[in-house]
Write an enzyme that holds these catalytic residues in place. Structure first.
Site, mmCIF file in Angstrom:
data_model
loop_
_atom_site.group_PDB
_atom_site.id
_atom_site.type_symbol
_atom_site.label_atom_id
_atom_site.label_comp_id
_atom_site.label_asym_id
_atom_site.label_seq_id
_atom_site.Cartn_x
_atom_site.Cartn_y
_atom_site.Cartn_z
ATOM 1 N N GLU A 193 54.169 12.232 -46.878
ATOM 2 C CA GLU A 193 53.446 13.399 -47.386
ATOM 3 C C GLU A 193 54.178 14.052 -48.554
ATOM 4 O O GLU A 193 53.558 14.494 -49.518
ATOM 5 C CB GLU A 193 53.248 14.404 -46.253
ATOM 6 N N GLU A 236 42.611 11.640 -42.523
ATOM 7 C CA GLU A 236 42.998 12.924 -41.939
ATOM 8 C C GLU A 236 42.073 14.037 -42.409
ATOM 9 O O GLU A 236 41.685 14.100 -43.574
ATOM 10 C CB GLU A 236 44.429 13.282 -42.333
ATOM 11 N N ASP A 281 50.163 12.172 -50.335
ATOM 12 C CA ASP A 281 49.160 13.177 -50.678
ATOM 13 C C ASP A 281 48.749 12.920 -52.120
ATOM 14 O O ASP A 281 49.584 12.969 -53.032
ATOM 15 C CB ASP A 281 49.718 14.587 -50.516
ATOM 16 N N ASP A 328 53.125 16.267 -35.883
ATOM 17 C CA ASP A 328 53.604 16.518 -37.241
ATOM 18 C C ASP A 328 54.887 17.333 -37.146
ATOM 19 O O ASP A 328 54.862 18.493 -36.732
ATOM 20 C CB ASP A 328 52.543 17.274 -38.040
ATOM 21 N N HIS A 358 47.700 11.906 -46.637
ATOM 22 C CA HIS A 358 47.717 13.276 -46.144
ATOM 23 C C HIS A 358 46.418 13.954 -46.549
ATOM 24 O O HIS A 358 45.897 13.737 -47.640
ATOM 25 C CB HIS A 358 48.917 14.018 -46.750
ATOM 26 N N GLU A 380 55.368 12.039 -36.982
ATOM 27 C CA GLU A 380 55.179 12.124 -38.426
ATOM 28 C C GLU A 380 56.230 12.994 -39.098
ATOM 29 O O GLU A 380 56.532 14.093 -38.639
ATOM 30 C CB GLU A 380 53.780 12.683 -38.722
#
Length: 421
Positions: A295, A365, A318, A241, A345, A267
């Site tokens: 995200e 996740e 998200d 990430d 996300h 990511e």
């Protein structure tokens, strides 16, 4: 396909609360049932005490400034706090949801969005879609992304929770039902080797060093990846990430170096608005390293740009930031047509109900919110009660069988209502 079961009600009251964040020193207020400063965590899960892995030396867009490199909280990552939106019908049935947004989001709900919600009839998803459209269109002149979409997301999720309460059905049933009995999960945290022992299918690590730390930082990144690969073996997925912290040349060099250690994906390497950069990164990266992002993207139109420019192998919206579940369904439709996976996300129950119904989300996740990333704890603790967590690295459908999203607000967490309409 969305369920068409009966059951509905008229929304009588809309209330917006905040906890933690920049206003955490403010008394909770008369509506909270308690007094004193609000605690950390909740939906603003970055608001953690010192020593937590999530606030370690992690590469960020602010890493170019040495004074803001060692801690994400140093530049204000934890200032927003948690937003709680609660909706109540004439018959006293309530639904709620949380996101980041704190006092800013509470102002938007109480002073602007409440006019569309109070008095509205909620009988099915089509009513939620209408309210979403009104909220989005009415905030275009100051919104489109960021805190405004976080706020609309929280209201949207509260509407889905309320509809589930009215129909006595879990949200995944409102979406047409689960397509699998259990959902494999990968873990995000500092210790993928421990996540492997807990049954997760992969581990995503925070990248620690960005371009401003030069070749030495690059080598430290690669050394850390090599060390973790040695710990978990060749068949366990490892991801990085990058949290919007890189430029294109650095990201390309990092992807090339990481390919030697079997990195599965890189990511959010670039700022979210750099669509052309993402397209070039995906085109030029080693085939073995996937490029993922989303995200910090919002609405179907933002994700359409990512799809049209072929920016990502996997989209990662998200649900608490992109526009809520209603908008995530639009994103999914477009991604399915393009043959791109949607792996949201981490956002606890708000994504669990969604992924269980989507074949384009074969895994999901889980954020390891224990300070040492060494055990499984609820992501939004202490704010939510009954929040399910993975068992042996999987969420099972029987953990999601309560009405709505299946969680309750913890009455011991003080909330403040900073604005009223």
């Amino acid at each position: 396909m969305v369920s068409g079961a009966s059951g509905g009600g008229r929304i009588r009251s809309v209330r917006a609360y905040a906890a933690g964040g920049a206003g955490s020193g403010v008394d909770a207020g008369p509506d909270s049932g308690t007094a004193g400063p609000a605690p950390a965590a909740g939906a603003d899960y970055h608001d953690q005490p010192a020593g937590h892995w999530i606030d370690d030396h992690i590469a960020t867009p602010m890493s170019i400034y040495p004074e803001y490199r060692a801690s994400r909280q140093s530049f204000g990552l934890n200032v927003l706090g948690t937003l709680v939106v609660e909706l109540e019908t004439d018959s006293g049935v309530t639904g709620f949801a949380v996101s980041t947004g704190g006092d800013l989001g509470a102002w938007i709900v109480e002073r602007h969005l409440a006019r569309f919600l109070e008095g509205a009839e909620l009988t099915g998803p089509e009513d939620i879609a209408l309210l979403w459209d009104q909220m989005y269109r009415s905030t275009l002149f100051y919104g489109r992304k960021g805190v405004v979409l976080n706020t609309i997301s929280a209201v949207d999720l509260a509407l889905w929770d309320l509809l589930g309460q009215l129909r006595r059905q879990p949200v995944h049933a409102l979406l047409g039902g689960a397509v699998r009995d259990e959902q494999p999960m990968y873990a995000t945290g500092a210790r993928p080797d421990l996540a492997q022992q807990l049954g997760f299918i992969g581990g995503k690590m925070p990248l620690h060093h960005g371009p401003a730390e030069g070749e030495a930082g690059m080598q430290q990144n690669l050394d850390a990846l090599a060390d973790m690969r040695g710990r978990v073996g060749p068949d366990f997925s490892l991801m990085w990430d990058c949290w919007m912290s890189l430029d294109l040349p650095y990201a390309l060099a990092l992807a090339d170096g990481a390919s030697r250690y079997g990195l599965r994906w890189l990511e959010e390497a670039l700022p979210p608005d750099d669509y052309n950069g993402y397209a070039r990164l995906r085109a030029a990266s080693p085939e073995s390293v996937q490029i993922t992002t989303g995200e910090h993207e919002a609405t179907r139109w933002g994700f359409q740009l990512l799809l049209e420019k072929r920016c990502a192998d996997i989209l990662q919206p998200d649900v608490g930031w992109c526009g809520g579940l209603t908008e995530l369904l639009h994103v999914t439709k477009d991604a399915d047509a393009a043959g791109v996976l949607v792996v949201p996300h981490g956002s606890s129950v708000y994504s669990y109900h969604y992924v269980m119904t989507q074949r384009s989300s074969p895994f999901a996740e889980f954020l390891m919110m224990a300070p040492g990333a060494d055990r499984v704890v609820p992501m939004f603790d202490p704010l939510l009660l009954d929040e399910p967590v993975p068992r042996d690295g999987r969420i099972r459908i029987d953990q999601l069988d309560r009405p709505g999203f299946g969680v309750r607000l913890n009455p011991e967490v003080p909330l403040r209502r900073p604005y009223r309409h």
